[in-house]
Design a protein around this motif. Structure first.
Motif, PDB file in Angstrom:
ATOM      1  N   VAL A  66       0.941  -1.283   0.052  1.00  0.00           N
ATOM      2  CA  VAL A  66       0.017  -0.106  -0.152  1.00  0.00           C
ATOM      3  C   VAL A  66       0.783   1.265  -0.027  1.00  0.00           C
ATOM      4  O   VAL A  66       1.679   1.367   0.906  1.00  0.00           O
ATOM      5  N   TYR A  67       0.577   2.325  -0.867  1.00  0.00           N
ATOM      6  CA  TYR A  67       1.445   3.435  -0.841  1.00  0.00           C
ATOM      7  C   TYR A  67       0.536   4.666  -0.551  1.00  0.00           C
ATOM      8  O   TYR A  67      -0.537   4.717  -0.591  1.00  0.00           O
ATOM      9  N   SER A  68       1.376   5.590   0.081  1.00  0.00           N
ATOM     10  CA  SER A  68       0.861   6.789   0.800  1.00  0.00           C
ATOM     11  C   SER A  68       1.679   7.568   0.253  1.00  0.00           C
ATOM     12  O   SER A  68       2.983   7.452   0.101  1.00  0.00           O
ATOM     13  N   PHE A  69       1.516   9.094   0.666  1.00  0.00           N
ATOM     14  CA  PHE A  69       2.331  10.147   0.654  1.00  0.00           C
ATOM     15  C   PHE A  69       3.271  10.273   1.797  1.00  0.00           C
ATOM     16  O   PHE A  69       2.901   9.726   2.948  1.00  0.00           O
ATOM     17  N   ASN A  70       4.438  10.512   1.524  1.00  0.00           N
ATOM     18  CA  ASN A  70       5.558  10.414   2.644  1.00  0.00           C
ATOM     19  C   ASN A  70       5.293  11.824   3.400  1.00  0.00           C
ATOM     20  O   ASN A  70       5.892  12.780   2.735  1.00  0.00           O
ATOM     21  N   PRO A  71       5.369  11.731   4.441  1.00  0.00           N
ATOM     22  CA  PRO A  71       5.140  12.801   5.313  1.00  0.00           C
ATOM     23  C   PRO A  71       6.491  13.612   5.529  1.00  0.00           C
ATOM     24  O   PRO A  71       6.503  14.782   5.982  1.00  0.00           O
ATOM     25  N   ARG A  72       7.634  12.937   5.426  1.00  0.00           N
ATOM     26  CA  ARG A  72       8.908  13.560   5.283  1.00  0.00           C
ATOM     27  C   ARG A  72       9.338  14.300   4.243  1.00  0.00           C
ATOM     28  O   ARG A  72      10.366  15.047   4.388  1.00  0.00           O
ATOM     29  N   CYS A  73       8.769  14.229   3.049  1.00  0.00           N
ATOM     30  CA  CYS A  73       8.925  14.979   1.904  1.00  0.00           C
ATOM     31  C   CYS A  73       8.894  16.383   2.184  1.00  0.00           C
ATOM     32  O   CYS A  73       7.790  16.569   2.562  1.00  0.00           O
ATOM     33  N   VAL A  74       9.599  17.188   1.836  1.00  0.00           N
ATOM     34  CA  VAL A  74       9.743  18.477   2.089  1.00  0.00           C
ATOM     35  C   VAL A  74       8.659  19.474   1.620  1.00  0.00           C
ATOM     36  O   VAL A  74       8.425  20.379   1.654  1.00  0.00           O
ATOM     37  N   TYR A  75       8.163  18.750   0.210  1.00  0.00           N
ATOM     38  CA  TYR A  75       7.122  19.404  -0.755  1.00  0.00           C
ATOM     39  C   TYR A  75       5.882  18.766  -0.868  1.00  0.00           C
ATOM     40  O   TYR A  75       5.207  19.008  -1.792  1.00  0.00           O
ATOM     41  N   VAL A  76       5.925  17.939   0.009  1.00  0.00           N
ATOM     42  CA  VAL A  76       4.458  17.208  -0.049  1.00  0.00           C
ATOM     43  C   VAL A  76       3.109  18.161  -0.072  1.00  0.00           C
ATOM     44  O   VAL A  76       2.146  17.850  -0.891  1.00  0.00           O
ATOM     45  N   LYS A  77       3.288  19.149   0.803  1.00  0.00           N
ATOM     46  CA  LYS A  77       1.914  19.892   1.112  1.00  0.00           C
ATOM     47  C   LYS A  77       1.781  20.522  -0.489  1.00  0.00           C
ATOM     48  O   LYS A  77       0.427  20.657  -0.756  1.00  0.00           O
ATOM     49  N   GLU A  78       2.721  21.223  -0.782  1.00  0.00           N
ATOM     50  CA  GLU A  78       2.637  22.060  -2.164  1.00  0.00           C
ATOM     51  C   GLU A  78       2.149  21.010  -3.203  1.00  0.00           C
ATOM     52  O   GLU A  78       1.374  21.396  -4.148  1.00  0.00           O
ATOM     53  N   LEU A  79       2.705  19.709  -3.228  1.00  0.00           N
ATOM     54  CA  LEU A  79       2.406  18.767  -4.399  1.00  0.00           C
ATOM     55  C   LEU A  79       0.836  18.228  -4.275  1.00  0.00           C
ATOM     56  O   LEU A  79       0.435  18.112  -5.473  1.00  0.00           O
ATOM     57  N   LYS A  80       0.538  18.181  -3.049  1.00  0.00           N
ATOM     58  CA  LYS A  80      -0.878  17.645  -2.740  1.00  0.00           C
ATOM     59  C   LYS A  80      -1.720  19.144  -3.103  1.00  0.00           C
ATOM     60  O   LYS A  80      -3.103  18.627  -3.812  1.00  0.00           O
ATOM     61  N   LEU A  96      -1.130  21.246  -5.429  1.00  0.00           N
ATOM     62  CA  LEU A  96      -1.321  21.183  -6.734  1.00  0.00           C
ATOM     63  C   LEU A  96      -2.233  20.098  -7.511  1.00  0.00           C
ATOM     64  O   LEU A  96      -3.128  20.310  -8.169  1.00  0.00           O
ATOM     65  N   ILE A  97      -2.163  19.151  -6.983  1.00  0.00           N
ATOM     66  CA  ILE A  97      -2.993  17.779  -7.410  1.00  0.00           C
ATOM     67  C   ILE A  97      -4.501  18.053  -6.874  1.00  0.00           C
ATOM     68  O   ILE A  97      -5.203  17.585  -7.838  1.00  0.00           O
ATOM     69  N   THR A  98      -4.626  18.594  -5.864  1.00  0.00           N
ATOM     70  CA  THR A  98      -6.100  18.898  -5.373  1.00  0.00           C
ATOM     71  C   THR A  98      -6.770  19.935  -6.355  1.00  0.00           C
ATOM     72  O   THR A  98      -7.667  19.808  -6.830  1.00  0.00           O
ATOM     73  N   ARG A  99      -5.875  21.076  -6.990  1.00  0.00           N
ATOM     74  CA  ARG A  99      -6.293  21.971  -7.822  1.00  0.00           C
ATOM     75  C   ARG A  99      -6.573  21.290  -8.906  1.00  0.00           C
ATOM     76  O   ARG A  99      -7.670  21.646  -9.724  1.00  0.00           O
ATOM     77  N   VAL A 100      -5.797  20.405  -9.726  1.00  0.00           N
ATOM     78  CA  VAL A 100      -6.001  19.631 -10.784  1.00  0.00           C
ATOM     79  C   VAL A 100      -7.218  18.739 -10.779  1.00  0.00           C
ATOM     80  O   VAL A 100      -8.107  18.774 -11.980  1.00  0.00           O
TER      81      VAL A 100
END
Length: 115
Positions: free
Chosen positions: A63-77, A79-83
């Motif tokens: 099972v895959y999930s977003f890595n909370p340790r990724c420094v740009y995960v908030k910005e990526l989410k 962007l994807i939410t906007r798309v």
């Protein structure tokens, strides 16, 4: 929509699915988009190698999930939410309105009209 930016439509599918639902496994994502599972798996593994996703085993499924340790995960989410707002309404509704909990044992099954 983000295929040109991300370089692959399957990478976009993985990110959109995980943004909408939080986690998922490749065959589940492939089944939702009517796509082959192998390219989805390859892209999920690449995103994990890049540190954007992390995976864990649940039974025999990865099972895959977003890595909370990724420094740009908030910005990526974001962007994807906007798309996701520009996706066709039926797809975005199906992604966002998913029920994963099992049915209560005493709850009757829905019957078709022809039964």
């Amino acid at each position: 929509m983000l295929e040109d930016v991300l370089g692959n439509v399957n990478k976009e599918r993985v990110l959109v699915y995980l943004t909408a639902r939080g986690d998922g496994y490749p065959s589940e994502i492939a089944g939702f988009f009517n796509a082959p599972a192998t390219p989805i798996q390859v892209q999920a593994e690449k995103l994990e190698t890049a540190g954007v996703l992390y995976s864990r085993l649940v039974g025999r499924s990865r099972v895959y999930s977003f890595n909370p340790r990724c420094v740009y995960v908030k910005e990526l989410k974001a962007l994807i939410t906007r798309v996701l707002e520009f996706y066709p309404e039926d797809i975005s509704t199906a992604l966002l309105n998913n029920r994963r909990r099992p049915r209560k044992p005493e709850k009757p099954l829905k019957r078709s009209i022809n039964d």
